[in-house]
Design a protein around this motif. Structure first.
Motif, PDB file in Angstrom:
ATOM      1  N   ASP A 146      -5.535   6.612   7.957  1.00  0.00           N
ATOM      2  CA  ASP A 146      -4.648   7.602   7.344  1.00  0.00           C
ATOM      3  C   ASP A 146      -3.434   6.964   6.691  1.00  0.00           C
ATOM      4  OD1 ASP A 146      -6.368   9.505   8.190  1.00  0.00           O
ATOM      5  OD2 ASP A 146      -5.130  10.238   9.826  1.00  0.00           O
ATOM      6  N   SER A 147      -3.644   5.919   5.903  1.00  0.00           N
ATOM      7  CA  SER A 147      -2.524   5.313   5.199  1.00  0.00           C
ATOM      8  C   SER A 147      -2.314   6.024   3.867  1.00  0.00           C
ATOM      9  CB  SER A 147      -2.766   3.825   4.976  1.00  0.00           C
ATOM     10  OG  SER A 147      -3.838   3.622   4.083  1.00  0.00           O
ATOM     11  N   LEU A 148      -1.087   5.980   3.388  1.00  0.00           N
ATOM     12  CA  LEU A 148      -0.778   6.510   2.067  1.00  0.00           C
ATOM     13  C   LEU A 148       0.107   5.509   1.354  1.00  0.00           C
ATOM     14  CD1 LEU A 148       2.383   7.701   2.030  1.00  0.00           C
ATOM     15  CD2 LEU A 148       1.337   9.492   3.381  1.00  0.00           C
ATOM     16  N   VAL A 149       0.133   5.587   0.048  1.00  0.00           N
ATOM     17  CA  VAL A 149       0.911   4.664  -0.769  1.00  0.00           C
ATOM     18  C   VAL A 149       2.066   5.420  -1.411  1.00  0.00           C
ATOM     19  CG1 VAL A 149       0.893   3.130  -2.774  1.00  0.00           C
ATOM     20  CG2 VAL A 149      -1.070   3.181  -1.214  1.00  0.00           C
ATOM     21  N   LEU A 150       3.282   4.903  -1.224  1.00  0.00           N
ATOM     22  CA  LEU A 150       4.451   5.458  -1.896  1.00  0.00           C
ATOM     23  C   LEU A 150       4.580   4.823  -3.277  1.00  0.00           C
ATOM     24  CD1 LEU A 150       7.245   5.458   0.852  1.00  0.00           C
ATOM     25  CD2 LEU A 150       6.030   7.434  -0.079  1.00  0.00           C
ATOM     26  N   ARG A 151       4.929   5.652  -4.237  1.00  0.00           N
ATOM     27  CA  ARG A 151       5.051   5.167  -5.614  1.00  0.00           C
ATOM     28  C   ARG A 151       6.372   5.605  -6.230  1.00  0.00           C
ATOM     29  NH1 ARG A 151      -0.016   3.420  -7.337  1.00  0.00           N
ATOM     30  NH2 ARG A 151      -1.716   4.051  -5.932  1.00  0.00           N
ATOM     31  N   VAL A 152       6.892   4.754  -7.112  1.00  0.00           N
ATOM     32  CA  VAL A 152       8.054   5.074  -7.930  1.00  0.00           C
ATOM     33  C   VAL A 152       7.635   4.948  -9.383  1.00  0.00           C
ATOM     34  CG1 VAL A 152      10.361   4.322  -8.634  1.00  0.00           C
ATOM     35  CG2 VAL A 152       9.750   4.351  -6.212  1.00  0.00           C
ATOM     36  N   ALA A 153       7.669   6.063 -10.105  1.00  0.00           N
ATOM     37  CA  ALA A 153       7.213   6.086 -11.502  1.00  0.00           C
ATOM     38  C   ALA A 153       5.811   5.497 -11.637  1.00  0.00           C
ATOM     39  CB  ALA A 153       8.205   5.350 -12.402  1.00  0.00           C
ATOM     40  N   GLY A 154       4.949   5.824 -10.685  1.00  0.00           N
ATOM     41  CA  GLY A 154       3.570   5.364 -10.713  1.00  0.00           C
ATOM     42  C   GLY A 154       3.332   3.980 -10.148  1.00  0.00           C
ATOM     43  N   ARG A 155       4.398   3.269  -9.837  1.00  0.00           N
ATOM     44  CA  ARG A 155       4.268   1.893  -9.337  1.00  0.00           C
ATOM     45  C   ARG A 155       4.268   1.896  -7.815  1.00  0.00           C
ATOM     46  NH1 ARG A 155       8.383  -2.408 -11.839  1.00  0.00           N
ATOM     47  NH2 ARG A 155       7.583  -1.255 -13.649  1.00  0.00           N
ATOM     48  N   PRO A 156       3.281   1.279  -7.154  1.00  0.00           N
ATOM     49  CA  PRO A 156       3.274   1.255  -5.689  1.00  0.00           C
ATOM     50  C   PRO A 156       4.409   0.403  -5.139  1.00  0.00           C
ATOM     51  CG  PRO A 156       1.490  -0.098  -6.558  1.00  0.00           C
ATOM     52  CD  PRO A 156       2.088   0.606  -7.733  1.00  0.00           C
ATOM     53  N   VAL A 157       5.137   0.955  -4.145  1.00  0.00           N
ATOM     54  CA  VAL A 157       6.261   0.223  -3.547  1.00  0.00           C
ATOM     55  C   VAL A 157       6.170   0.171  -2.022  1.00  0.00           C
ATOM     56  CG1 VAL A 157       7.870   0.647  -5.450  1.00  0.00           C
ATOM     57  CG2 VAL A 157       7.678   2.318  -3.575  1.00  0.00           C
ATOM     58  N   GLY A 158       5.205   0.854  -1.430  1.00  0.00           N
ATOM     59  CA  GLY A 158       5.108   0.818   0.022  1.00  0.00           C
ATOM     60  C   GLY A 158       3.848   1.496   0.520  1.00  0.00           C
ATOM     61  N   ARG A 159       3.318   0.993   1.610  1.00  0.00           N
ATOM     62  CA  ARG A 159       2.179   1.631   2.271  1.00  0.00           C
ATOM     63  C   ARG A 159       2.620   2.119   3.643  1.00  0.00           C
ATOM     64  NH1 ARG A 159      -3.199   2.045   1.816  1.00  0.00           N
ATOM     65  NH2 ARG A 159      -3.214   0.693  -0.008  1.00  0.00           N
ATOM     66  N   TYR A 160       2.269   3.363   3.950  1.00  0.00           N
ATOM     67  CA  TYR A 160       2.614   3.965   5.236  1.00  0.00           C
ATOM     68  C   TYR A 160       1.335   4.174   6.025  1.00  0.00           C
ATOM     69  CZ  TYR A 160       4.933   7.080   8.575  1.00  0.00           C
ATOM     70  OH  TYR A 160       5.450   7.647   9.721  1.00  0.00           O
TER      71      TYR A 160
END
Length: 281
Positions: free
Chosen positions: A5-19
């Motif tokens: 159940d991981s998700l990827v955080l994005r800023v303006a479409g760019r990945p910046v973190g995985r939770y």
């Protein structure tokens, strides 16, 4: 890092973190949802997960070494007059559900469980926001509600007799490099100067990256900073520094930390300007 159940955080479409909500870890590491890797906009990783020096350091998250004697930090427990001691007292933070889940953030429900009993229920709100072409902000709020019929108290090694070790709360294990990162606030510089201080913001700066941590509420700003640079790079906001923090039955403890994640080495003026942009009034 493995998990479900991981998700990827994005800023303006760019990945910046995985939770990752369910990292696969042994019980003595106090399994808990966490962010790793977290990166700058240029892609530099600024977190570590399970490093050899502290296997229980898990990227970015909430970790508390003493909730009524239960260890939600991982590793050994500091026992008064005995020192760090291996105990079978580890708890786990269990993901329940996402109330909201978007590319730029989420709202999550968690249960803090130890010895078969739910002690705390948490609502965690995380958002990623662009600030400039080289910096973004991670807005992290956690609310801990006592769901037991009696009072709970949060402690730390400091409240249990180890001076200078008031860790527990929001914690960011940063990237370890050949040389220790620079650490500073608006009023001081260096680990001995800023550790344990109460400052509106605190910056950690490595070879090509900088992190600026800011308490985003008046109550959060009253918590002192826990800082390590020489032994390992890590920054936290201390929930229990001088004395144990009580949470009455049904009451909720809330803290909000906003972290600026920037490429390059920032100075105090840069840090101040970015925090002003990142933290809404």
């Amino acid at each position: 890092m493995t998990g479900h159940d991981s998700l990827v955080l994005r800023v303006a479409g760019r990945p910046v973190g995985r939770y990752v909500t369910r990292p696969e870890l042994p019980a003595r590491l106090s399994p808990r949802p966490c962010l790793h890797p977290v990166t700058t906009l240029a892609g530099t990783v600024v977190t570590e997960f399970g490093p050899a020096d502290h296997l229980h350091h898990l990227g970015v998250g909430v970790a508390v070494p003493d909730v009524e004697g239960h260890n939600f930090w991982g590793g050994r427990t500091y026992v008064r007059d005995r020192g760090p001691t291996e105990l079978d007292n580890h708890g786990a933070q269990r993901h329940t559900a996402f109330q909201l889940r978007d590319p730029d953030g989420f709202v999550e429900e968690l249960r803090w469980v130890a010895a078969g009993t739910e002690l705390l229920r948490e609502r965690r709100t995380v958002a990623a926001t662009g600030i400039t072409a080289t910096a973004w902000a991670l807005d992290f709020t956690f609310s801990l509600t006592n769901v037991t019929p009696g009072p709970l108290t949060i402690g730390s090694p400091a409240t249990n007799g180890r001076p200078g070790a008031a860790y527990g709360g929001f914690f960011w294990r940063a990237r370890k490099e050949a040389t220790a990162p620079r650490v500073f606030t608006a009023d001081g510089e260096g680990e001995p100067e800023v550790h344990g201080s109460r400052a509106d913001w605190l910056a950690l700066s490595g070879d090509t990256w900088s992190l600026v941590f800011a308490g985003a509420t008046e109550r959060t700003r009253r918590d002192p900073w826990f800082v390590r640079t020489e032994e390992y790079p890590g920054v936290g906001s201390s929930l229990a520094s001088d004395e144990r923090t009580p949470i009455a039955p049904g009451d909720t403890l809330v803290r909000r930390i906003v972290t600026v994640v920037a490429d390059g080495r920032l100075g105090p003026d840069d840090a101040t300007a970015l925090v002003r942009k990142a933290v809404s009034p």
